[in-house]
Design an enzyme around this catalytic site. Structure first.
Site, PDB file in Angstrom:
ATOM      1  N   GLY A  42       0.837  -1.207   0.000  1.00 33.03           N
ATOM      2  CA  GLY A  42       0.000   0.000   0.000  1.00 33.03           C
ATOM      3  C   GLY A  42       0.864   1.247   0.000  1.00 33.03           C
ATOM      4  N   ALA A  43       1.756   1.349   0.981  1.00 33.12           N
ATOM      5  CA  ALA A  43       2.604   2.534   1.108  1.00 33.12           C
ATOM      6  C   ALA A  43       3.476   2.708  -0.138  1.00 33.12           C
ATOM      7  CB  ALA A  43       3.474   2.429   2.360  1.00 33.12           C
ATOM      8  N   ASN A 184       0.977 -10.287 -10.679  1.00 31.01           N
ATOM      9  CA  ASN A 184       2.235 -10.781 -11.259  1.00 31.01           C
ATOM     10  C   ASN A 184       2.055 -12.254 -11.653  1.00 31.01           C
ATOM     11  OD1 ASN A 184       2.627 -12.405  -8.986  1.00 31.01           O
ATOM     12  ND2 ASN A 184       4.320 -11.215  -8.165  1.00 31.01           N
ATOM     13  N   LEU A 221       5.076  -9.852 -15.742  1.00 35.39           N
ATOM     14  CA  LEU A 221       5.901 -11.063 -15.868  1.00 35.39           C
ATOM     15  C   LEU A 221       7.359 -10.769 -15.512  1.00 35.39           C
ATOM     16  CD1 LEU A 221       4.426 -11.940 -19.387  1.00 35.39           C
ATOM     17  CD2 LEU A 221       3.869 -13.164 -17.291  1.00 35.39           C
ATOM     18  N   THR A 248      12.693  -5.449  -5.833  1.00 37.61           N
ATOM     19  CA  THR A 248      11.512  -5.302  -4.969  1.00 37.61           C
ATOM     20  C   THR A 248      10.828  -3.975  -5.300  1.00 37.61           C
ATOM     21  OG1 THR A 248      12.904  -4.400  -3.224  1.00 37.61           O
ATOM     22  CG2 THR A 248      12.161  -6.678  -2.941  1.00 37.61           C
ATOM     23  N   ASP A 252       4.816  -2.710  -7.477  1.00 41.59           N
ATOM     24  CA  ASP A 252       4.183  -1.576  -6.779  1.00 41.59           C
ATOM     25  C   ASP A 252       4.359  -0.283  -7.572  1.00 41.59           C
ATOM     26  OD1 ASP A 252       3.378  -3.220  -4.727  1.00 41.59           O
ATOM     27  OD2 ASP A 252       5.160  -2.830  -3.500  1.00 41.59           O
TER      28      ASP A 252
HETATM   29  N1  LIG Z   1      14.651  -6.884 -14.239  1.00 44.09           N
HETATM   30  C1  LIG Z   1      13.761  -6.008 -14.744  1.00 44.09           C
HETATM   31  N2  LIG Z   1      14.141  -5.134 -15.726  1.00 44.09           N
HETATM   32  C2  LIG Z   1      13.272  -4.239 -16.255  1.00 44.09           C
HETATM   33  N3  LIG Z   1      11.978  -4.149 -15.860  1.00 44.09           N
HETATM   34  C3  LIG Z   1      11.540  -4.988 -14.902  1.00 44.09           C
HETATM   35  C4  LIG Z   1      12.408  -5.963 -14.283  1.00 44.09           C
HETATM   36  N4  LIG Z   1      11.686  -6.643 -13.340  1.00 44.09           N
HETATM   37  C5  LIG Z   1      10.435  -6.122 -13.399  1.00 44.09           C
HETATM   38  N5  LIG Z   1      10.335  -5.139 -14.324  1.00 44.09           N
HETATM   39  C6  LIG Z   1       9.134  -4.363 -14.697  1.00 44.09           C
HETATM   40  O1  LIG Z   1       8.277  -4.304 -13.571  1.00 44.09           O
HETATM   41  C7  LIG Z   1       7.000  -4.856 -13.886  1.00 44.09           C
HETATM   42  C8  LIG Z   1       6.464  -5.559 -12.650  1.00 44.09           C
HETATM   43  O2  LIG Z   1       7.369  -6.535 -12.199  1.00 44.09           O
HETATM   44  P1  LIG Z   1       6.905  -7.931 -11.552  1.00 44.09           P
HETATM   45  O3  LIG Z   1       8.117  -8.617 -11.034  1.00 44.09           O
HETATM   46  O4  LIG Z   1       6.084  -8.674 -12.550  1.00 44.09           O
HETATM   47  O5  LIG Z   1       5.964  -7.467 -10.351  1.00 44.09           O
HETATM   48  P2  LIG Z   1       6.059  -7.851  -8.776  1.00 44.09           P
HETATM   49  O6  LIG Z   1       7.045  -6.905  -8.202  1.00 44.09           O
HETATM   50  O7  LIG Z   1       4.654  -7.590  -8.312  1.00 44.09           O
HETATM   51  O8  LIG Z   1       6.458  -9.295  -8.688  1.00 44.09           O
HETATM   52  C9  LIG Z   1       7.234  -5.760 -15.083  1.00 44.09           C
HETATM   53  O9  LIG Z   1       6.065  -5.877 -15.872  1.00 44.09           O
HETATM   54  C10 LIG Z   1       8.367  -5.057 -15.822  1.00 44.09           C
HETATM   55  O10 LIG Z   1       7.863  -4.074 -16.707  1.00 44.09           O
HETATM   56 MG   LIG Z   2       8.139 -10.336  -9.534  1.00 48.13          MG
END
Ligand SMILES: Nc1ncnc2c1ncn2[C@@H]1O[C@H](COP(=O)(O)OP(=O)(O)O)[C@@H](O)[C@H]1O
Ligand SMILES: [Mg+2]
Length: 306
Positions: A42-43, A184, A221, A248, A252
């Site tokens: 949330g934050a 995700n 993804l 991380t 968000d």
């Molecule tokens: N290593 C990365 N390099 C560039 N973009 C990234 C990378 N990891 C995540 N992202 C971007 O962040 C978005 C969300 O990441 P994701 O890991 O799917 O979400 P969560 O943090 O909820 O697991 C992805 O759709 C992508 O556009």
């Molecule tokens: Mg992820």
């Protein structure tokens, strides 16, 4: 003016431990480094929307401990408003994350104040709801509260973004009442009841999901990007090739950015492209909130990558 974002969700004090391995039972292990920072889905999402320039209120709860004070001050530092932040007797939400050298992550959260949110807290929002255009929710507070918000806001002219994370049961009817559903890979696999681990399976599954729930959907993804469906077509947004140092808060950042775009009634696919830029910048820095970009940083990034 009807231009506010309410983020209704969790605040955690994150303790991130960098270590070679986990301790064995009975062992005390000396970790190499630790980081302490404001977190909670949330934050984090509130901070991303505010850093972009939106008028954001955080609705959530912190404890009466020093961590609660820190969490509130951190929000204020990033320009998030705390008028509807509740302080409850007892401990704040805490996240304890063990990051191993090979990238494996183990995490525990202390439910704390986040799980003391209740329907009465939502009933106090009537005044601000009149000026609210977008509500962003996740599932790190009691699901009954999330459902109560969605029931209420869906009868008003408010766009509802549900980031259904972590994946836990949510009623079909509630999902249908949302305007945007963002998850995700792990969460989309859960809600679609099938394994989603590449672009092809995600495209297939998101189409079915959208048809079933009649909700605009985004399946992210990680470094493979995101697929987006508005009920008519599916578009794929590859991630930007960046030097990712710590991922991380990627999701968000994506969700907070989407909320920002919806204040301006931006088209879903355009918004997804903007959110992809934001999260690319977020993974380039350490810590979720500190690494999230401002509007100017996103614009510079867009010019460099177009
Ligand atoms: N290593 C990365 N390099 C560039 N973009 C990234 C990378 N990891 C995540 N992202 C971007 O962040 C978005 C969300 O990441 P994701 O890991 O799917 O979400 P969560 O943090 O909820 O697991 C992805 O759709 C992508 O556009
Ligand atoms: Mg992820």
């Amino acid at each position: 003016m009807k231009d506010k974002i309410l983020v209704i969700g969790s605040l955690n004090y994150d303790i991130i431990l960098k270590q070679k391995r986990l301790p064995q039972a009975g062992e005390t292990y000396a970790v190499d480094a630790a980081m302490f920072c404001g977190g909670g889905k949330g934050a984090n999402q509130a901070v991303q929307s505010a850093k972009l320039g939106a008028d954001v209120y955080m609705v959530g709860a912190v404890g009466t401990d020093a961590m609660g004070t820190y969490l509130r001050e951190t929000l204020l530092k990033y320009g998030v408003k705390d008028k509807y932040l509740k302080i409850t007797e007892g401990e704040s939400g805490v996240g304890i994350v063990n990051c191993l050298e090979d990238g494996t992550v183990f995490a525990n959260i202390v439910k704390g104040a986040n799980y003391k949110m209740n329907q009465a807290d939502i009933d106090k929002l009537d005044e601000v709801l009149k000026n609210t255009k977008v509500i962003i929710l996740q599932l790190e507070i009691p699901v009954a509260v999330v459902e109560y918000v969605i029931e209420k806001a869906s009868k008003m002219e408010i766009k509802i973004i549900l980031n259904a994370a972590p994946a836990i049961p949510v009623s079909e009817d509630i999902i249908k009442k949302c305007d945007y559903f963002v998850v995700n890979e792990i969460e989309s696999s859960y809600y679609c009841n099938r394994n989603i681990d590449n672009v092809e399976t995600a495209k297939e599954a998101i189409m079915e999901f959208c048809e079933k729930y009649k909700v605009n959907s985004v399946f992210t993804l990680g470094k493979d990007g995101a697929v987006v469906c508005d009920g008519r077509e599916v578009q794929y947004f590859p991630s930007y090739k960046v030097n990712a140092v710590e991922t991380t808060g990627a999701g968000d950042s994506f969700v907070g950015a989407l909320g920002y775009c919806m204040i301006y009634d931006m088209d879903l696919f355009q918004a997804a492209k903007f959110a992809t830029c934001c999260s690319a910048l977020t993974v380039c820095g350490i810590g979720a909130q500190p690494a999230m970009p401002t509007l100017e940083e996103v614009k510079n990034f867009e010019t460099m990558h177009d």
